[in-house]
Motif scaffolding. Sequence first.
Motif, PDB file in Angstrom:
ATOM      1  N   VAL A   8       0.807  -1.213   0.000  1.00  0.00           N
ATOM      2  CA  VAL A   8       0.000   0.000   0.000  1.00  0.00           C
ATOM      3  C   VAL A   8       0.839   1.260   0.000  1.00  0.00           C
ATOM      4  CG1 VAL A   8      -1.938  -1.152   1.133  1.00  0.00           C
ATOM      5  CG2 VAL A   8      -0.275   0.099   2.501  1.00  0.00           C
ATOM      6  N   VAL A   9       2.150   1.138   0.000  1.00  0.00           N
ATOM      7  CA  VAL A   9       3.009   2.314  -0.011  1.00  0.00           C
ATOM      8  C   VAL A   9       3.917   2.302  -1.234  1.00  0.00           C
ATOM      9  CG1 VAL A   9       3.014   2.568   2.505  1.00  0.00           C
ATOM     10  CG2 VAL A   9       4.843   1.293   1.405  1.00  0.00           C
ATOM     11  N   GLU A  10       4.284   3.502  -1.643  1.00  0.00           N
ATOM     12  CA  GLU A  10       5.287   3.670  -2.689  1.00  0.00           C
ATOM     13  C   GLU A  10       6.607   3.904  -1.964  1.00  0.00           C
ATOM     14  OE1 GLU A  10       5.923   6.437  -6.664  1.00  0.00           O
ATOM     15  OE2 GLU A  10       4.418   7.011  -5.195  1.00  0.00           O
ATOM     16  N   LEU A  11       7.601   3.059  -2.233  1.00  0.00           N
ATOM     17  CA  LEU A  11       8.868   3.137  -1.513  1.00  0.00           C
ATOM     18  C   LEU A  11       9.913   3.937  -2.283  1.00  0.00           C
ATOM     19  CD1 LEU A  11       9.278  -0.499  -0.152  1.00  0.00           C
ATOM     20  CD2 LEU A  11       8.773   1.565   1.153  1.00  0.00           C
ATOM     21  N   PHE A  12      10.703   4.697  -1.525  1.00  0.00           N
ATOM     22  CA  PHE A  12      11.824   5.460  -2.056  1.00  0.00           C
ATOM     23  C   PHE A  12      13.038   5.118  -1.214  1.00  0.00           C
ATOM     24  CE2 PHE A  12       7.950   7.600  -3.062  1.00  0.00           C
ATOM     25  CZ  PHE A  12       8.113   7.970  -4.387  1.00  0.00           C
ATOM     26  N   VAL A  13      14.166   4.883  -1.876  1.00  0.00           N
ATOM     27  CA  VAL A  13      15.360   4.383  -1.200  1.00  0.00           C
ATOM     28  C   VAL A  13      16.548   5.276  -1.527  1.00  0.00           C
ATOM     29  CG1 VAL A  13      16.979   2.440  -1.097  1.00  0.00           C
ATOM     30  CG2 VAL A  13      14.530   2.002  -1.272  1.00  0.00           C
ATOM     31  N   ILE A  14      17.400   5.498  -0.522  1.00  0.00           N
ATOM     32  CA  ILE A  14      18.686   6.149  -0.732  1.00  0.00           C
ATOM     33  C   ILE A  14      19.755   5.140  -0.356  1.00  0.00           C
ATOM     34  CG2 ILE A  14      20.289   7.932   0.061  1.00  0.00           C
ATOM     35  CD1 ILE A  14      17.947   9.780   0.491  1.00  0.00           C
ATOM     36  N   ARG A  15      20.711   4.972  -1.250  1.00  0.00           N
ATOM     37  CA  ARG A  15      21.842   4.083  -0.992  1.00  0.00           C
ATOM     38  C   ARG A  15      23.075   4.923  -0.670  1.00  0.00           C
ATOM     39  NH1 ARG A  15      20.817  -1.191  -2.451  1.00  0.00           N
ATOM     40  NH2 ARG A  15      18.898  -1.468  -3.644  1.00  0.00           N
ATOM     41  N   ASN A  16      23.919   4.383   0.198  1.00  0.00           N
ATOM     42  CA  ASN A  16      25.158   5.090   0.548  1.00  0.00           C
ATOM     43  C   ASN A  16      26.221   4.848  -0.526  1.00  0.00           C
ATOM     44  OD1 ASN A  16      26.298   2.554   1.068  1.00  0.00           O
ATOM     45  ND2 ASN A  16      26.165   2.771   3.283  1.00  0.00           N
ATOM     46  N   ALA A  17      27.422   5.370  -0.310  1.00  0.00           N
ATOM     47  CA  ALA A  17      28.503   5.249  -1.288  1.00  0.00           C
ATOM     48  C   ALA A  17      28.876   3.801  -1.571  1.00  0.00           C
ATOM     49  CB  ALA A  17      29.729   6.018  -0.803  1.00  0.00           C
ATOM     50  N   ASN A  18      28.602   2.898  -0.634  1.00  0.00           N
ATOM     51  CA  ASN A  18      28.905   1.472  -0.817  1.00  0.00           C
ATOM     52  C   ASN A  18      27.765   0.701  -1.467  1.00  0.00           C
ATOM     53  OD1 ASN A  18      31.409   1.827   0.457  1.00  0.00           O
ATOM     54  ND2 ASN A  18      30.464   1.587   2.477  1.00  0.00           N
ATOM     55  N   GLY A  19      26.692   1.402  -1.810  1.00  0.00           N
ATOM     56  CA  GLY A  19      25.556   0.748  -2.448  1.00  0.00           C
ATOM     57  C   GLY A  19      24.575   0.109  -1.493  1.00  0.00           C
ATOM     58  N   LYS A  20      24.800   0.260  -0.196  1.00  0.00           N
ATOM     59  CA  LYS A  20      23.882  -0.308   0.793  1.00  0.00           C
ATOM     60  C   LYS A  20      22.762   0.683   1.078  1.00  0.00           C
ATOM     61  CE  LYS A  20      27.197  -3.330   2.925  1.00  0.00           C
ATOM     62  NZ  LYS A  20      27.686  -3.928   4.141  1.00  0.00           N
ATOM     63  N   ILE A  21      21.577   0.152   1.393  1.00  0.00           N
ATOM     64  CA  ILE A  21      20.451   1.026   1.698  1.00  0.00           C
ATOM     65  C   ILE A  21      20.748   1.787   2.986  1.00  0.00           C
ATOM     66  CG2 ILE A  21      18.015   1.108   2.345  1.00  0.00           C
ATOM     67  CD1 ILE A  21      17.582  -1.275   0.449  1.00  0.00           C
ATOM     68  N   ALA A  22      20.757   3.106   2.880  1.00  0.00           N
ATOM     69  CA  ALA A  22      21.017   3.973   4.024  1.00  0.00           C
ATOM     70  C   ALA A  22      19.713   4.471   4.632  1.00  0.00           C
ATOM     71  CB  ALA A  22      21.872   5.159   3.605  1.00  0.00           C
ATOM     72  N   ALA A  23      18.692   4.649   3.781  1.00  0.00           N
ATOM     73  CA  ALA A  23      17.416   5.186   4.251  1.00  0.00           C
ATOM     74  C   ALA A  23      16.320   4.800   3.268  1.00  0.00           C
ATOM     75  CB  ALA A  23      17.502   6.702   4.372  1.00  0.00           C
ATOM     76  N   PHE A  24      15.087   4.731   3.781  1.00  0.00           N
ATOM     77  CA  PHE A  24      13.949   4.535   2.896  1.00  0.00           C
ATOM     78  C   PHE A  24      12.727   5.221   3.462  1.00  0.00           C
ATOM     79  CE2 PHE A  24      13.585   0.751   5.610  1.00  0.00           C
ATOM     80  CZ  PHE A  24      12.222   0.729   5.901  1.00  0.00           C
ATOM     81  N   MET A  25      11.794   5.510   2.577  1.00  0.00           N
ATOM     82  CA  MET A  25      10.561   6.181   2.933  1.00  0.00           C
ATOM     83  C   MET A  25       9.428   5.522   2.170  1.00  0.00           C
ATOM     84  SD  MET A  25       9.671  10.194   2.135  1.00  0.00           S
ATOM     85  CE  MET A  25       9.995  10.002   0.378  1.00  0.00           C
ATOM     86  N   GLY A  26       8.295   5.390   2.812  1.00  0.00           N
ATOM     87  CA  GLY A  26       7.103   4.862   2.175  1.00  0.00           C
ATOM     88  C   GLY A  26       5.989   5.890   2.215  1.00  0.00           C
ATOM     89  N   LEU A  27       5.369   6.127   1.054  1.00  0.00           N
ATOM     90  CA  LEU A  27       4.280   7.094   0.946  1.00  0.00           C
ATOM     91  C   LEU A  27       2.991   6.394   0.554  1.00  0.00           C
ATOM     92  CD1 LEU A  27       6.059   9.882  -1.165  1.00  0.00           C
ATOM     93  CD2 LEU A  27       5.959   9.669   1.331  1.00  0.00           C
TER      94      LEU A  27
END
Length: 112
Positions: A8-27
């Motif tokens: 039910v949410v649209e996810l947005f992801v930020i990856r750090n310099a190593n390509g690992k997920i650093a943060a995410f948000m669901g709308l």
Amino acid sequence: MQEHYLPVVELFVIRNANGKIAAFMGLSNELIEMLFVHPDEQGKGYGKRLIEYARDKKQMDKVDVNEQNEKALQFYLHLGFQIIGRDETDSMGKPFPILHLQLPEANPGNRN
């Protein structure tokens, strides 16, 4: 959780310099449903960038936060959100007070 909540949410992801997920948000259609920044990545502006994206690109101006999550509450207040309401229990009826926050430039009449 995945089959009940994430669809039910649209996810947005930020990856750090190593390509690992650093943060995410669901709308959802109405509000910022979730925002998570990995503890090792906090303080680097990822949460702020996600909120700015939600506000500027998706016209999202509302978020709910557990009143007992002081760190999250302070983060949202720092970004300009204001408390516009409070429920004594969470959406599951558990005794976790939920604060409803909204950015002040938004129209207060939009909240359902």
